[in-house]
Design a protein around this motif. Structure first.
Motif, PDB file in Angstrom:
ATOM      1  N   ALA A   1       5.825   3.498  12.246  1.00 51.29           N
ATOM      2  CA  ALA A   1       6.766   2.665  11.740  1.00 51.29           C
ATOM      3  C   ALA A   1       8.080   2.729  12.830  1.00 51.29           C
ATOM      4  N   VAL A   2       8.204   3.883  13.272  1.00 52.99           N
ATOM      5  CA  VAL A   2       9.356   4.194  14.274  1.00 52.99           C
ATOM      6  C   VAL A   2       8.847   4.077  15.546  1.00 52.99           C
ATOM      7  N   ALA A   3       7.532   3.624  15.919  1.00 51.67           N
ATOM      8  CA  ALA A   3       6.907   3.354  17.174  1.00 51.67           C
ATOM      9  C   ALA A   3       6.828   4.587  18.221  1.00 51.67           C
ATOM     10  N   ILE A   4       6.331   5.576  17.598  1.00 51.48           N
ATOM     11  CA  ILE A   4       5.893   6.676  18.260  1.00 51.48           C
ATOM     12  C   ILE A   4       4.715   6.545  19.062  1.00 51.48           C
ATOM     13  N   PRO A   5       4.591   6.917  20.611  1.00 49.63           N
ATOM     14  CA  PRO A   5       3.553   6.538  21.388  1.00 49.63           C
ATOM     15  C   PRO A   5       2.170   7.329  20.716  1.00 49.63           C
ATOM     16  N   LEU A   6       1.128   6.466  20.996  1.00 48.85           N
ATOM     17  CA  LEU A   6      -0.097   6.899  20.589  1.00 48.85           C
ATOM     18  C   LEU A   6      -0.456   6.235  19.094  1.00 48.85           C
ATOM     19  N   PHE A   7       0.631   5.440  18.301  1.00 47.88           N
ATOM     20  CA  PHE A   7       0.405   5.074  17.059  1.00 47.88           C
ATOM     21  C   PHE A   7       0.602   3.550  17.183  1.00 47.88           C
TER      22      PHE A   7
ATOM     23  N   MET B   1      -5.242   6.111   1.868  1.00 47.81           N
ATOM     24  CA  MET B   1      -4.327   6.467   2.758  1.00 47.81           C
ATOM     25  C   MET B   1      -4.754   7.198   4.060  1.00 47.81           C
ATOM     26  N   VAL B   2      -6.026   8.082   3.643  1.00 39.63           N
ATOM     27  CA  VAL B   2      -6.578   8.623   4.853  1.00 39.63           C
ATOM     28  C   VAL B   2      -7.116   7.522   5.905  1.00 39.63           C
ATOM     29  N   ILE B   3      -7.754   6.660   5.355  1.00 38.13           N
ATOM     30  CA  ILE B   3      -8.536   5.595   6.260  1.00 38.13           C
ATOM     31  C   ILE B   3      -7.494   4.741   6.917  1.00 38.13           C
ATOM     32  N   LEU B   4      -6.313   4.528   6.336  1.00 36.27           N
ATOM     33  CA  LEU B   4      -5.405   3.601   6.917  1.00 36.27           C
ATOM     34  C   LEU B   4      -4.662   4.448   8.043  1.00 36.27           C
ATOM     35  N   SER B   5      -4.542   5.832   7.787  1.00 35.24           N
ATOM     36  CA  SER B   5      -3.661   6.602   8.696  1.00 35.24           C
ATOM     37  C   SER B   5      -4.677   6.820  10.026  1.00 35.24           C
ATOM     38  N   ALA B   6      -6.007   6.813   9.782  1.00 36.15           N
ATOM     39  CA  ALA B   6      -6.825   6.952  11.033  1.00 36.15           C
ATOM     40  C   ALA B   6      -6.682   5.454  11.875  1.00 36.15           C
ATOM     41  N   PHE B   7      -6.674   4.417  11.038  1.00 33.75           N
ATOM     42  CA  PHE B   7      -6.455   3.151  11.776  1.00 33.75           C
ATOM     43  C   PHE B   7      -5.256   3.030  12.440  1.00 33.75           C
ATOM     44  N   CYS B   8      -4.068   3.670  11.913  1.00 34.16           N
ATOM     45  CA  CYS B   8      -2.818   3.764  12.855  1.00 34.16           C
ATOM     46  C   CYS B   8      -2.987   4.261  14.117  1.00 34.16           C
ATOM     47  N   VAL B   9      -4.071   5.025  14.323  1.00 31.71           N
ATOM     48  CA  VAL B   9      -4.238   5.760  15.584  1.00 31.71           C
ATOM     49  C   VAL B   9      -5.525   5.109  16.370  1.00 31.71           C
ATOM     50  N   ILE B  10      -6.403   4.319  15.726  1.00 29.85           N
ATOM     51  CA  ILE B  10      -7.605   3.459  16.082  1.00 29.85           C
ATOM     52  C   ILE B  10      -7.101   2.361  16.682  1.00 29.85           C
TER      53      ILE B  10
END
Length: 626
Positions: free
Chosen positions: A377-383, A455-464
């Protein structure tokens, strides 16, 4: 495949109602089936983005026409993906509430069906009917959580939604009459009127929660179940964003209106995140954060449409791709945040931030997933949030137009930067006061496995989604009305630099042989006094300086109660625009209540009178030709 998805959601909804008395069977059948069908749909849409086909459904009073387009397929993927995660989450979350599982799973199916049908509708009449069906089903899902404030929330939502629907009907009838066709695929405009642009913006902006039409979302989201909040913010709002993109592209809006959209987007982003920062309830904070992200998407869309109107292919690609990509990314991390909020509420039964603290100790998975969503949400790199906002910044720095356009682009860049800073401020407050710090109770428990899996799946897709962003951007650019080369937006060098920056601090620590000893834990220092929980920062003190500055311009009041105090923040738009209109309507309703005499003959007369007036209006609208 699209027909199969429509039929499947319809059957799931009907069968769930048939299983009304077998609530447990209906619960598992409804949500498991919804999850499987939604996953299948998401897989189909993402692997067939360039597919295009058309069909009509016969046997009804009218023949609704549907057309799958690449833009519709991309947003259908978002709807199905979030729908699947929400269905899985519901399996664990809803068990903590006394609801009729059969009816709820049925409404869930019909809501998914209505959103997909709206996204792929290709004619005016079908679109409006399905749009209203989506509004009706969503209102029933709001009312399902029958709280003292639910009636007000539902009526406010329906009131704002009907204003938007009215504007859409007028705009589409005018466009259909001008083009000579009721099918969207036949429309082609070169110089639409400003009136049509305004109507389209109001019509879709009300459903998306764009400022200043956002007043319903901070009231609705906190008082409904979190699986519904996630669907509304991550899915339904994207249906409205899709409509805005689709019809603005069809209309080929003028450059001046595109610049106006950028101004409104920048304003909405700052307005939403300011109110998010000042909130004392964590679900309201997340809700206002959605207003901010809708503003960011609108800002990017305005930049892309300005590039299209000025024939700047690179600006068009950056702006439109940024808006579409951020729609996907926002859906992912906002769903995580609402799921995390639901887990927090189930564990604590509290909505106030000041009543919580130290939950990461008891709910580690929820806390880690929430932290990943916050990084996005805060646009940290690699996300993923960084990837889409980087595109938007590139769009804002690409303009080569007139002095006034450069000025607006510069102001928009400042607005986006300021919104990012305030977003970090708001979520540091949220995470620090809810998940970090000293725990105030020790009875918290982690959520069930079904609530954690999505939540875990969506968190993984934040990086993917961040790592594969060049591929996604190239696919998005393939169906945009521009010939810009997608390779100009490559993230390869950027990712290498960011990874190097990530590794550098650890390399320095190893080079200087920094000891990695476990830190010693002790009670916090309280200036010699015995530590008490009252010494901890709270939601009010965390934003004290910001609140004092904004109090001169906004409706912020302090309420004291004994030795404690609370801050009351009122939305200016709600207080001075919407509330007076609501009060006037309530007075008018009281005056005309005499018309409700309970006699069927009187109501039949009202219907005939209404139909007569409607017929006369349609007759003259089409130039006196029937």
């Amino acid at each position: 495949m699209l027909k199969f998805l429509f039929f499947s959601y319809l059957c799931i909804g009907i069968i769930s109602l048939i299983l009304y008395k077998s609530k447990k069977i209906a619960f598992y059948f409804g949500f498991v089936s919804n999850a499987l069908i939604s996953l299948l749909g998401a897989l189909y849409f993402i692997t067939n983005l360039n597919s295009k086909y058309e069909f009509s459904l016969k046997g009804f009073l009218f023949e609704p026409n549907f057309m799958l387009t690449p833009l519709g397929a991309f947003f259908s993927f978002i709807i199905c993906f979030i729908g699947a995660m929400s269905a899985i989450y519901s399996l664990g979350y809803l068990k903590n509430f006394k609801v009729n599982f059969a009816v709820f799973s049925s409404l869930f199916s019909f809501f998914m069906l209505s959103m997909l049908m709206v996204l792929n509708s290709n004619d005016v009449f079908g679109f409006i009917v399905l749009w209203e069906l989506m509004t009706l089903v969503s209102a029933l899902m709001l009312k399902f959580n029958d709280t003292p404030s639910s009636n007000y929330s539902v009526m406010l939502y329906l009131g704002v939604a009907q204003v938007g629907a009215f504007c859409l009907v007028i705009a589409m009838l005018i466009m259909a009459n001008t083009s000579g066709s009721l099918h969207f695929s036949d429309w082609n405009f070169n110089s639409p009127s400003l009136f049509i642009c305004i109507l389209l913006f109001i019509g879709f902006g009300t459903k998306a929660g764009l400022a200043p039409f956002h007043v319903w979302s901070p009231i609705v989201y906190p008082h409904v179940n979190s699986n519904v909040s996630a669907l509304f913010s991550s899915a339904m709002s994207k249906v409205a964003i899709f409509g805005l993109i689709k019809f603005m592209l069809i209309a080929k809006i003028p450059a001046s209106f595109a610049l106006a959209m950028m101004i409104l987007g920048g304003f909405g982003a700052i307005w939403g995140i300011i109110f998010a920062t000042l909130q004392n309830e964590y679900k309201k904070l997340i809700a206002y954060s959605s207003v901010e992200n809708m503003g960011i998407i609108l800002l990017a869309l305005g930049a892309g449409l300005y590039g299209l109107s000025t024939q700047n292919a690179i600006l068009t690609a950056f702006g439109l791709a940024g808006a579409i990509f951020h729609s996907l990314n926002h859906s992912v991390f906002k769903a995580i945040l609402f799921f995390a909020a639901g887990n927090v509420y189930v564990a604590s039964k509290k909505l106030k931030i000041n009543s919580l603290g130290g939950l990461a100790k008891f709910m580690p998975i929820s806390a880690i997933c929430a932290l990943v969503a916050i990084f996005s949400a805060v646009a940290i790199p690699l996300f993923n949030g960084f990837a889409s906002e980087w595109l938007i910044y590139k769009a804002l720095l690409t303009n080569t137009g007139s002095f006034y356009s450069k000025l607006i682009f510069a102001i928009s860049t400042i607005a986006l930067t300021l919104a990012g800073v305030l977003c970090a401020f708001a979520f540091v407050k949220f995470y620090g006061l809810v998940f970090s710090g000293k725990e105030k109770e020790d009875s918290y428990r982690e959520a069930s496995i079904f609530s954690l899996i999505p939540m875990v799946i969506l968190s993984a897709f934040c990086v993917i989604f961040a790592l594969i962003s060049p591929i996604l951007i190239k696919e998005i650019c393939s169906f945009l009305p521009t010939n810009a080369d997608a390779t100009t937006m490559s993230f390869s060098l950027l990712w290498l630099c960011l990874i190097a920056m990530l590794i550098l601090p650890f390399a320095i620590l190893l080079a200087f042989k920094s000891p990695f000893e476990k830190p010693k834990l002790s009670d916090p220092w309280a200036n010699g006094f015995k530590f008490q929980s009252e010494f901890l920062p709270n939601s009010n003190t965390a934003v004290g300086d910001l609140r004092r500055v904004l109090a001169k311009f906004m409706c912020i009041k302090m309420r004291k109660k004994g030795s404690s105090y609370s801050i009351i923040v009122k939305d200016v738009f709600m207080e001075y625009i919407y509330k007076p209109i609501i009060d006037i309507n309530m007075k008018i309703a009281d005056k005309i209540a005499i018309m409700q005499n309970g006699k069927s003959a009187t109501y039949a007369f009202y219907m005939v009178l209404y139909l007569g007036i409607l017929g006369v209006g349609i007759f003259y609208f089409f130039g006196g030709k029937l």
